[in-house]
Design a protein around this motif. Structure first.
Motif, PDB file in Angstrom:
ATOM      1  N   VAL A 190      79.594  55.434 -49.994  1.00  0.00           N
ATOM      2  CA  VAL A 190      79.452  56.923 -49.245  1.00  0.00           C
ATOM      3  C   VAL A 190      79.041  58.184 -50.524  1.00  0.00           C
ATOM      4  O   VAL A 190      78.008  59.321 -50.210  1.00  0.00           O
ATOM      5  N   VAL A 191      79.911  58.180 -52.052  1.00  0.00           N
ATOM      6  CA  VAL A 191      79.625  59.073 -52.870  1.00  0.00           C
ATOM      7  C   VAL A 191      78.249  59.368 -52.934  1.00  0.00           C
ATOM      8  O   VAL A 191      77.638  60.316 -52.915  1.00  0.00           O
ATOM      9  N   THR A 192      77.406  57.872 -53.268  1.00  0.00           N
ATOM     10  CA  THR A 192      75.842  58.035 -53.631  1.00  0.00           C
ATOM     11  C   THR A 192      75.090  58.515 -51.866  1.00  0.00           C
ATOM     12  O   THR A 192      74.394  59.899 -52.767  1.00  0.00           O
ATOM     13  N   SER A 193      75.725  58.288 -51.160  1.00  0.00           N
ATOM     14  CA  SER A 193      74.560  59.064 -50.080  1.00  0.00           C
ATOM     15  C   SER A 193      75.257  60.202 -50.132  1.00  0.00           C
ATOM     16  O   SER A 193      73.655  61.089 -49.421  1.00  0.00           O
ATOM     17  N   VAL A 198      73.002  56.642 -60.447  1.00  0.00           N
ATOM     18  CA  VAL A 198      74.336  55.841 -61.566  1.00  0.00           C
ATOM     19  C   VAL A 198      75.211  55.764 -60.177  1.00  0.00           C
ATOM     20  O   VAL A 198      75.423  54.601 -60.499  1.00  0.00           O
ATOM     21  N   PHE A 199      75.667  56.534 -59.181  1.00  0.00           N
ATOM     22  CA  PHE A 199      76.289  55.925 -58.673  1.00  0.00           C
ATOM     23  C   PHE A 199      76.011  54.557 -57.498  1.00  0.00           C
ATOM     24  O   PHE A 199      76.494  54.167 -57.293  1.00  0.00           O
ATOM     25  N   LEU A 200      74.782  55.100 -57.166  1.00  0.00           N
ATOM     26  CA  LEU A 200      73.602  54.189 -56.849  1.00  0.00           C
ATOM     27  C   LEU A 200      73.975  52.423 -57.510  1.00  0.00           C
ATOM     28  O   LEU A 200      74.665  51.717 -56.871  1.00  0.00           O
ATOM     29  N   ALA A 201      73.970  52.264 -58.927  1.00  0.00           N
ATOM     30  CA  ALA A 201      74.239  51.497 -59.918  1.00  0.00           C
ATOM     31  C   ALA A 201      75.351  50.704 -59.832  1.00  0.00           C
ATOM     32  O   ALA A 201      75.206  49.434 -59.282  1.00  0.00           O
ATOM     33  N   LEU A 202      76.360  51.415 -60.026  1.00  0.00           N
ATOM     34  CA  LEU A 202      78.179  51.413 -59.292  1.00  0.00           C
ATOM     35  C   LEU A 202      77.809  50.176 -58.098  1.00  0.00           C
ATOM     36  O   LEU A 202      78.419  49.681 -58.313  1.00  0.00           O
ATOM     37  N   ALA A 203      77.687  50.594 -56.910  1.00  0.00           N
ATOM     38  CA  ALA A 203      77.738  50.323 -55.962  1.00  0.00           C
ATOM     39  C   ALA A 203      77.174  48.571 -55.383  1.00  0.00           C
ATOM     40  O   ALA A 203      77.686  48.746 -55.187  1.00  0.00           O
ATOM     41  N   LEU A 204      75.789  49.379 -56.049  1.00  0.00           N
ATOM     42  CA  LEU A 204      74.671  48.240 -55.641  1.00  0.00           C
ATOM     43  C   LEU A 204      75.756  46.631 -57.415  1.00  0.00           C
ATOM     44  O   LEU A 204      76.247  45.815 -56.296  1.00  0.00           O
ATOM     45  N   ASN A 205      76.267  47.284 -57.872  1.00  0.00           N
ATOM     46  CA  ASN A 205      77.174  46.201 -58.362  1.00  0.00           C
ATOM     47  C   ASN A 205      78.237  45.772 -58.712  1.00  0.00           C
ATOM     48  O   ASN A 205      79.013  44.880 -58.522  1.00  0.00           O
ATOM     49  N   ARG A 264      64.018  59.231 -50.691  1.00  0.00           N
ATOM     50  CA  ARG A 264      63.794  58.898 -49.785  1.00  0.00           C
ATOM     51  C   ARG A 264      63.964  58.027 -48.865  1.00  0.00           C
ATOM     52  O   ARG A 264      64.341  57.276 -49.327  1.00  0.00           O
ATOM     53  N   VAL A 265      63.162  57.491 -50.573  1.00  0.00           N
ATOM     54  CA  VAL A 265      63.000  55.542 -50.767  1.00  0.00           C
ATOM     55  C   VAL A 265      64.460  55.166 -51.383  1.00  0.00           C
ATOM     56  O   VAL A 265      64.894  54.375 -50.669  1.00  0.00           O
ATOM     57  N   VAL A 266      65.415  55.718 -51.906  1.00  0.00           N
ATOM     58  CA  VAL A 266      66.234  55.163 -52.921  1.00  0.00           C
ATOM     59  C   VAL A 266      67.128  55.331 -51.589  1.00  0.00           C
ATOM     60  O   VAL A 266      68.598  54.908 -51.474  1.00  0.00           O
ATOM     61  N   GLN A 267      66.878  55.930 -50.600  1.00  0.00           N
ATOM     62  CA  GLN A 267      68.042  57.212 -49.566  1.00  0.00           C
ATOM     63  C   GLN A 267      68.487  55.905 -48.323  1.00  0.00           C
ATOM     64  O   GLN A 267      69.422  55.133 -48.074  1.00  0.00           O
TER      65      GLN A 267
END
Length: 163
Positions: free
Chosen positions: A77-80, A115-122, A36-39
């Motif tokens: 989108v993939v991260t979500s 992993v996907f979140l780190a990629l998206a943020l970067n 929930r926090v990450v989302q």
């Protein structure tokens, strides 16, 4: 709770007096709370990226910046989707008595989602730094933030888990 034997140079650990089902319930609740926090962060990033496309400066982006934007948006989108998968697994399977399996699968999806979140943020860092500071600085800063995520989110937990 039971006190577990102390290993050399380690404080005593308290073992939980819980059944495997209770442990699975607790682990799933903890995992879903973390997600929930990450989302929420993913949703904020996605909203920011959607808004960027409607700014007056968007048509002036270079081909590299547009490519970075599209890839970053799709990574978000993939991260979500990946981070929401544990919820879908729980909803689809909770009544089948396989909660330990749900927890194990959900934990893997959470790791993949990070992993996907780190990629998206970067990707967002790369895009913004390229706009603000130029390509060379953007690549240097994005390399540093990528290393930071790798260390904090992946290497640190792995190293601590080994010790």
């Amino acid at each position: 709770m039971k006190i577990m034997p102390k290993e050399p140079d380690q404080p005593p650990r308290m073992a939980r007096d819980e059944t495997p089902e209770e442990r699975a319930d607790r682990n799933l609740v903890e995992l879903l709370q973390e997600l929930r926090v990450v989302q929420t962060g993913v949703q904020i990033l996605f909203a920011f990226l959607l808004a960027v496309a409607f700014t007056s400066r968007f048509p002036q982006l270079s081909a590299f910046q547009r490519f970075t934007y599209v890839v970053t948006l799709l990574l978000t989108v993939v991260t979500s989707a990946v981070l929401a998968t544990p919820v879908a697994l729980h909803r689809g399977l909770f009544h089948r008595g396989v909660k330990p399996r749900i927890v194990a699968l959900s934990a893997r999806y959470a790791q993949v989602g990070l992993v996907f979140l780190a990629l998206a943020l970067n990707g967002a860092v790369l895009l913004l730094m390229d706009l603000v500071l130029g390509r060379t600085a953007a690549i240097a800063i994005t390399t540093a933030t990528t290393a930071m995520f790798a260390c904090l989110w992946f290497l640190l937990p792995w190293a601590e888990g080994r010790g």
